[in-house]
Design a protein around this motif. Structure first.
Motif, PDB file in Angstrom:
ATOM      1  N   ARG A   1     -25.712  -2.494 -15.337  1.00 38.39           N
ATOM      2  CA  ARG A   1     -24.585  -1.914 -16.067  1.00 38.39           C
ATOM      3  C   ARG A   1     -24.875  -0.478 -16.524  1.00 38.39           C
ATOM      4  O   ARG A   1     -23.983   0.348 -16.583  1.00 38.39           O
TER       5      ARG A   1
ATOM      6  N   LYS B   1     -14.669  -2.126 -12.786  1.00 45.03           N
ATOM      7  CA  LYS B   1     -14.548  -3.250 -13.728  1.00 45.03           C
ATOM      8  C   LYS B   1     -15.088  -4.533 -13.105  1.00 45.03           C
ATOM      9  O   LYS B   1     -15.797  -5.315 -13.769  1.00 45.03           O
ATOM     10  N   ALA B   2     -14.767  -4.763 -11.840  1.00 38.55           N
ATOM     11  CA  ALA B   2     -15.237  -5.980 -11.161  1.00 38.55           C
ATOM     12  C   ALA B   2     -16.758  -5.986 -11.057  1.00 38.55           C
ATOM     13  O   ALA B   2     -17.421  -7.012 -11.299  1.00 38.55           O
TER      14      ALA B   2
ATOM     15  N   LYS C   1     -18.346  -6.683 -14.480  1.00 40.26           N
ATOM     16  CA  LYS C   1     -18.281  -8.109 -14.849  1.00 40.26           C
ATOM     17  C   LYS C   1     -19.298  -8.936 -14.078  1.00 40.26           C
ATOM     18  O   LYS C   1     -19.789  -9.947 -14.567  1.00 40.26           O
ATOM     19  N   SER C   2     -19.633  -8.477 -12.867  1.00 41.65           N
ATOM     20  CA  SER C   2     -20.555  -9.250 -12.031  1.00 41.65           C
ATOM     21  C   SER C   2     -22.031  -9.013 -12.395  1.00 41.65           C
ATOM     22  O   SER C   2     -22.883  -9.785 -11.982  1.00 41.65           O
TER      23      SER C   2
END
Length: 164
Positions: free
Chosen positions: A129, A154-155, A158-159
């Motif tokens: 991140r 964003k995807a 989140k992963s």
């Protein structure tokens, strides 16, 4: 206006038309009265006398000079050549990779990847991140302008595990 009425009269004048800037470039010299030079220039450059009847000698000189220099540039810079209609002459083939007409039918050159493509690959390659946030910070305006990049950002965020 007749030649006798012209400002040059029977004294005669000289006009030089160059096909380029350098001394090595060809040129043609016309001598005589204004009317004689005008006639000779029209003949030498294959121009229609009727089309240029209203031109002054100076206007004709400018047009002929522009034509001569364009011809010189085509010959020198682009490898152009003069081929008379019906002469049976065959054009000389240009060097490989220099025939724009032949190249026009070939596949277009590969386009450079778009900024979205490049950033999309960097998003996919982000290992954590922190790296993803750094990428976003460095390219914020691009991310904000692209729904596709924001969705990928964003995807990917989140992963990735928290704290990475």
């Amino acid at each position: 206006m007749t030649d006798d009425d012209s400002p040059w009269g029977a004294r005669g004048i000289s006009v030089t038309i160059k096909f380029g800037k350098g001394y090595e470039e060809p040129w043609v010299v016309f001598r005589g009265t204004a009317g004689q030079i005008k006639t000779d220039m029209l003949d030498a450059f294959g121009l229609d006398a009727g089309e240029y009847a209203a031109f002054s000698l100076s206007e004709l000189i400018i047009n002929v000079r522009n034509s001569a220099q364009a011809t010189g540039t085509l010959r020198k810079e682009l490898g152009g050549q003069v081929i008379r209609p019906g002469s049976g002459a065959k054009p000389v083939a240009p060097a490989p990779g220099q025939d724009v007409w032949a190249d026009a039918g070939s596949a277009p050159p590969a386009q450079a990847p778009s900024v979205e493509d490049i950033l999309g690959k960097e998003i996919d390659a982000a290992a954590g991140r922190t790296a993803l946030k750094t990428l976003y910070g460095e390219n914020k305006a691009t991310f904000d302008a692209s729904e596709v990049l924001m969705a990928a950002y964003k995807a990917k965020g989140k992963s990735l595990p928290a704290g990475s």
